[in-house]
Design a protein around this motif. Sequence first.
Motif, PDB file in Angstrom:
ATOM      1  N   LEU A  70     -25.170  16.072  -0.226  1.00  0.00           N
ATOM      2  CA  LEU A  70     -26.755  15.975  -0.277  1.00  0.00           C
ATOM      3  C   LEU A  70     -26.987  14.680   0.725  1.00  0.00           C
ATOM      4  CD1 LEU A  70     -29.433  16.332  -1.094  1.00  0.00           C
ATOM      5  CD2 LEU A  70     -29.324  14.725  -3.310  1.00  0.00           C
ATOM      6  N   LYS A  71     -27.715  14.808   1.812  1.00  0.00           N
ATOM      7  CA  LYS A  71     -27.945  13.781   2.997  1.00  0.00           C
ATOM      8  C   LYS A  71     -29.355  13.897   3.268  1.00  0.00           C
ATOM      9  CE  LYS A  71     -23.387  14.498   4.745  1.00  0.00           C
ATOM     10  NZ  LYS A  71     -22.865  13.326   3.819  1.00  0.00           N
ATOM     11  N   HIS A  72     -29.996  12.678   3.198  1.00  0.00           N
ATOM     12  CA  HIS A  72     -31.509  12.439   3.457  1.00  0.00           C
ATOM     13  C   HIS A  72     -31.691  10.967   3.880  1.00  0.00           C
ATOM     14  CE1 HIS A  72     -35.785  12.275   3.573  1.00  0.00           C
ATOM     15  NE2 HIS A  72     -35.812  13.846   3.767  1.00  0.00           N
ATOM     16  N   PRO A  73     -32.466  10.591   4.715  1.00  0.00           N
ATOM     17  CA  PRO A  73     -32.498   9.038   5.219  1.00  0.00           C
ATOM     18  C   PRO A  73     -33.345   8.285   3.848  1.00  0.00           C
ATOM     19  CG  PRO A  73     -33.627  10.336   6.885  1.00  0.00           C
ATOM     20  CD  PRO A  73     -33.075  11.542   5.796  1.00  0.00           C
ATOM     21  N   SER A  74     -33.888   9.275   3.010  1.00  0.00           N
ATOM     22  CA  SER A  74     -34.525   8.436   1.717  1.00  0.00           C
ATOM     23  C   SER A  74     -33.552   8.531   0.570  1.00  0.00           C
ATOM     24  CB  SER A  74     -35.872   9.107   1.336  1.00  0.00           C
ATOM     25  OG  SER A  74     -36.628   8.651   2.441  1.00  0.00           O
ATOM     26  N   ILE A  75     -32.328   8.813   0.718  1.00  0.00           N
ATOM     27  CA  ILE A  75     -31.223   8.823  -0.333  1.00  0.00           C
ATOM     28  C   ILE A  75     -30.142   8.212   0.168  1.00  0.00           C
ATOM     29  CG2 ILE A  75     -29.716  10.378  -1.744  1.00  0.00           C
ATOM     30  CD1 ILE A  75     -31.780  12.568  -1.356  1.00  0.00           C
ATOM     31  N   LYS A 125     -40.379  14.188   0.377  1.00  0.00           N
ATOM     32  CA  LYS A 125     -39.527  15.183   1.218  1.00  0.00           C
ATOM     33  C   LYS A 125     -38.146  15.338   0.662  1.00  0.00           C
ATOM     34  CE  LYS A 125     -42.260  14.392   5.420  1.00  0.00           C
ATOM     35  NZ  LYS A 125     -42.452  13.988   6.745  1.00  0.00           N
ATOM     36  N   ALA A 126     -37.513  14.378   0.318  1.00  0.00           N
ATOM     37  CA  ALA A 126     -36.144  14.313  -0.027  1.00  0.00           C
ATOM     38  C   ALA A 126     -35.890  15.211  -1.319  1.00  0.00           C
ATOM     39  CB  ALA A 126     -35.607  12.941  -0.299  1.00  0.00           C
ATOM     40  N   LEU A 127     -36.990  14.790  -2.304  1.00  0.00           N
ATOM     41  CA  LEU A 127     -36.736  15.504  -3.551  1.00  0.00           C
ATOM     42  C   LEU A 127     -37.290  17.144  -3.478  1.00  0.00           C
ATOM     43  CD1 LEU A 127     -38.673  12.741  -5.889  1.00  0.00           C
ATOM     44  CD2 LEU A 127     -36.256  13.586  -6.101  1.00  0.00           C
ATOM     45  N   ASP A 128     -38.041  17.462  -2.602  1.00  0.00           N
ATOM     46  CA  ASP A 128     -38.353  18.859  -2.408  1.00  0.00           C
ATOM     47  C   ASP A 128     -37.116  19.370  -1.878  1.00  0.00           C
ATOM     48  OD1 ASP A 128     -40.807  18.574  -3.509  1.00  0.00           O
ATOM     49  OD2 ASP A 128     -42.144  18.499  -1.300  1.00  0.00           O
ATOM     50  N   GLN A 129     -36.656  18.849  -0.818  1.00  0.00           N
ATOM     51  CA  GLN A 129     -35.318  19.238  -0.152  1.00  0.00           C
ATOM     52  C   GLN A 129     -34.251  19.641  -1.282  1.00  0.00           C
ATOM     53  OE1 GLN A 129     -34.079  17.827   3.603  1.00  0.00           O
ATOM     54  NE2 GLN A 129     -32.069  17.581   2.668  1.00  0.00           N
ATOM     55  N   SER A 130     -34.057  18.405  -2.140  1.00  0.00           N
ATOM     56  CA  SER A 130     -32.903  18.582  -2.776  1.00  0.00           C
ATOM     57  C   SER A 130     -33.016  19.521  -3.952  1.00  0.00           C
ATOM     58  CB  SER A 130     -32.736  17.374  -3.519  1.00  0.00           C
ATOM     59  OG  SER A 130     -33.655  16.775  -4.349  1.00  0.00           O
ATOM     60  N   ASN A 133     -32.300  23.123  -3.423  1.00  0.00           N
ATOM     61  CA  ASN A 133     -30.487  23.493  -3.670  1.00  0.00           C
ATOM     62  C   ASN A 133     -30.154  22.893  -4.997  1.00  0.00           C
ATOM     63  OD1 ASN A 133     -29.700  23.777  -0.808  1.00  0.00           O
ATOM     64  ND2 ASN A 133     -30.737  21.936  -0.435  1.00  0.00           N
ATOM     65  N   ASN A 134     -30.998  22.897  -5.959  1.00  0.00           N
ATOM     66  CA  ASN A 134     -30.715  22.819  -7.361  1.00  0.00           C
ATOM     67  C   ASN A 134     -30.070  21.427  -7.547  1.00  0.00           C
ATOM     68  OD1 ASN A 134     -31.854  25.023  -8.625  1.00  0.00           O
ATOM     69  ND2 ASN A 134     -30.138  26.261  -7.938  1.00  0.00           N
ATOM     70  N   LEU A 135     -30.436  20.598  -6.992  1.00  0.00           N
ATOM     71  CA  LEU A 135     -30.039  19.019  -7.105  1.00  0.00           C
ATOM     72  C   LEU A 135     -31.310  18.132  -7.554  1.00  0.00           C
ATOM     73  CD1 LEU A 135     -27.746  18.668  -3.923  1.00  0.00           C
ATOM     74  CD2 LEU A 135     -27.218  19.400  -6.120  1.00  0.00           C
ATOM     75  N   PHE A 136     -31.040  17.284  -8.498  1.00  0.00           N
ATOM     76  CA  PHE A 136     -32.218  16.622  -9.150  1.00  0.00           C
ATOM     77  C   PHE A 136     -31.595  15.099  -9.155  1.00  0.00           C
ATOM     78  CE2 PHE A 136     -31.667  20.751 -10.840  1.00  0.00           C
ATOM     79  CZ  PHE A 136     -32.862  21.566 -10.152  1.00  0.00           C
ATOM     80  N   ASN A 188     -34.260  18.886 -14.231  1.00  0.00           N
ATOM     81  CA  ASN A 188     -34.834  19.944 -13.119  1.00  0.00           C
ATOM     82  C   ASN A 188     -35.878  19.283 -12.215  1.00  0.00           C
ATOM     83  OD1 ASN A 188     -37.097  19.989 -14.701  1.00  0.00           O
ATOM     84  ND2 ASN A 188     -36.065  21.705 -15.921  1.00  0.00           N
ATOM     85  N   ALA A 189     -36.433  20.310 -11.578  1.00  0.00           N
ATOM     86  CA  ALA A 189     -37.655  19.876 -10.474  1.00  0.00           C
ATOM     87  C   ALA A 189     -38.775  19.217 -11.197  1.00  0.00           C
ATOM     88  CB  ALA A 189     -37.990  20.818  -9.455  1.00  0.00           C
ATOM     89  N   ASN A 190     -39.164  19.730 -12.499  1.00  0.00           N
ATOM     90  CA  ASN A 190     -40.073  19.411 -13.293  1.00  0.00           C
ATOM     91  C   ASN A 190     -40.044  17.947 -13.706  1.00  0.00           C
ATOM     92  OD1 ASN A 190     -41.911  21.631 -12.904  1.00  0.00           O
ATOM     93  ND2 ASN A 190     -40.443  22.813 -14.433  1.00  0.00           N
ATOM     94  N   THR A 191     -38.871  17.776 -14.400  1.00  0.00           N
ATOM     95  CA  THR A 191     -38.632  16.384 -14.852  1.00  0.00           C
ATOM     96  C   THR A 191     -38.792  15.207 -13.584  1.00  0.00           C
ATOM     97  OG1 THR A 191     -36.230  16.355 -14.481  1.00  0.00           O
ATOM     98  CG2 THR A 191     -37.028  17.177 -16.600  1.00  0.00           C
ATOM     99  N   ASP A 192     -38.190  15.552 -12.485  1.00  0.00           N
ATOM    100  CA  ASP A 192     -38.311  14.737 -11.251  1.00  0.00           C
ATOM    101  C   ASP A 192     -39.734  14.608 -10.826  1.00  0.00           C
ATOM    102  OD1 ASP A 192     -35.641  14.065 -10.965  1.00  0.00           O
ATOM    103  OD2 ASP A 192     -35.379  15.300  -9.160  1.00  0.00           O
TER     104      ASP A 192
END
Length: 584
Positions: A70-75, A125-130, A133-136, A188-192
């Motif tokens: 998982l790589k993103h400038p906001s992570i 953007k980072a959360l939507d991207q993750s 890929n089922n990463l939360f 999951n995405a909903n909890t994020d």
Amino acid sequence: MNQFFDPNKLSIGLKVGLELDPYILNYPLGNTKNSWVADQGGRPFVLRFYDPKRGSADDFLANSRKYLNLKHPSITPIYPPFYSNLWVFSSSAVCGGEKLFSFLGKYPDGAPLNVIISIFEGIAKALDQSHQNNLFHGTLDLNHIHVVNGIGVMVAFGHNNWLSEITSNEADLRFIAPESKTRRRKVNANTDAYSFMRLLIAALLGESKLANDSTLSLPPSHPAIKSKDWKTICNWCKTGVKQRPNNLIDVIRLLRANLYQSTTNKSIEATPEATPNQLTTKKKAVIAGLAGTLITLSAVAAILLVDDPVEPEEVQPSPIVQVEEKTPEEIFESLPNTLQDDLEVGGKAPEVTKIQPSTFEMGDLQNIGDDNEKPVHTVTVPTGFYISSYEVTFSQYDLFANSTNRPLPSDNGWGRGNRPVINVSWFDAKAYTNWLTEQTGENYRLPTEIEWEFSIRANSSSSFWYGDSVNSGYSVCDGCGSQWDGKSTAPVGSLLSNPLGLFDMHGNVAEWVEDCYHDNYVNAPTSNTIWSSGNCDSRVLRGGSWFDIPRVGRSSTRYRAEPNLKASNWGFRVTRVVQSNLTQ
């Protein structure tokens, strides 16, 4: 069965991981001893340790490995976890910056929309991207977002997702979705999305508006957001899963539309009594004002299409002004000669002085020193840097110690305040620099040997910056001619500075530097870098002290010490790294 190390027994200075290249613990993070800032080879890391009381090591490791790609400038970057019969921990980069909790404290009634968008857009953007890929993240709250140069960066991404149940030690439960606080915890995405919207409300209205039981009492309107859009935001904040936004970037787009709407409305507002000619004049003023801003062409077109009974005059396009970009050298030159960063806990970091890039001869130029000062070699300092004008004082170090629950070092009865801190180990000095990095969002560390010797020489080639023998009024040592010689430290800055504006480089206290100790300069770096290769059981002290004879305070003198040792004549100063993109 493995007997993993109990995280509650972790302590400052403890070596963990591999014996040949261990991490060295600097100070703990958060409410427990499970997370630490540690140093390895001169670089800081965050280590998060497995707790056998909370679940299985296999689950911990599987979860840690899941987030490696998982790589993103906001992570913050995530590194492979470590596993042995004794140690199990995950590893990530140190973010620095200011925690969002502290940052929002500057806006008790809510931050401006442009500030909020700057912080949350990259996170969305980072959360939507993750999520694709089922990463939360799983435990997103005010402490798991840092603000770095106005941009939000998430830390501990996914780290707690191996836990079947979380407590207030892992997250601020006001921001955690109800279904994620049960014994059959969901992540999951909903909890994020739930956490994201709660954080957004804290930014829009003020953190104090969130009750401890996660309930929300939202006002009927927001001064910067249209009524219809505010209702949409309020609906997204409802507890039910179906009400939460499917894509977080849609939330940012809605806020951004209100930001532009607010700007446009103010620009074209006209009084009821305005005549057609006055409206035309006002249009011209608006167009002229827009020429110097970044409003889009569509916004300009919207202004020109306002109904007006008077035939609009032809508008001549403004000439395009070519803005000449500054070179990295020009940008570096424009930086202030001295500065002091604000600390998150209040107060200031040590004052630092700007040092220009250069090339110099390093080592025993007079051929009177020890073998560890040889051979003399040419060294380039290609990148400018900042170094503290004075040795770090007790008042500066005590603020750090009190903020991190560390014991205060003894002052030997000489007084604290503006005297240089003493009785601190290399580990203590490193912990202080890492704390400065976390508090300011800038990159602090101990000076490299190259930076230190270049700074003490101040373009000189003599034994001392002022000559080949000690002169009264320039140094504090045992025989340097000051009132403190052989008795105690002097308050920092009591004597003259060198030509670079740096005080007490010769004497007062010997100073820890970043590098590992080497017996000589064979195979030493020829360009400014931390020399960390080889056996690193010892670190380097430079500059001599109130206790030492003058010879020990020469510009090239260096000696070894074990990093866990302390003495009443040892202290340190710090380097503040200039961003590489400004100087390369």
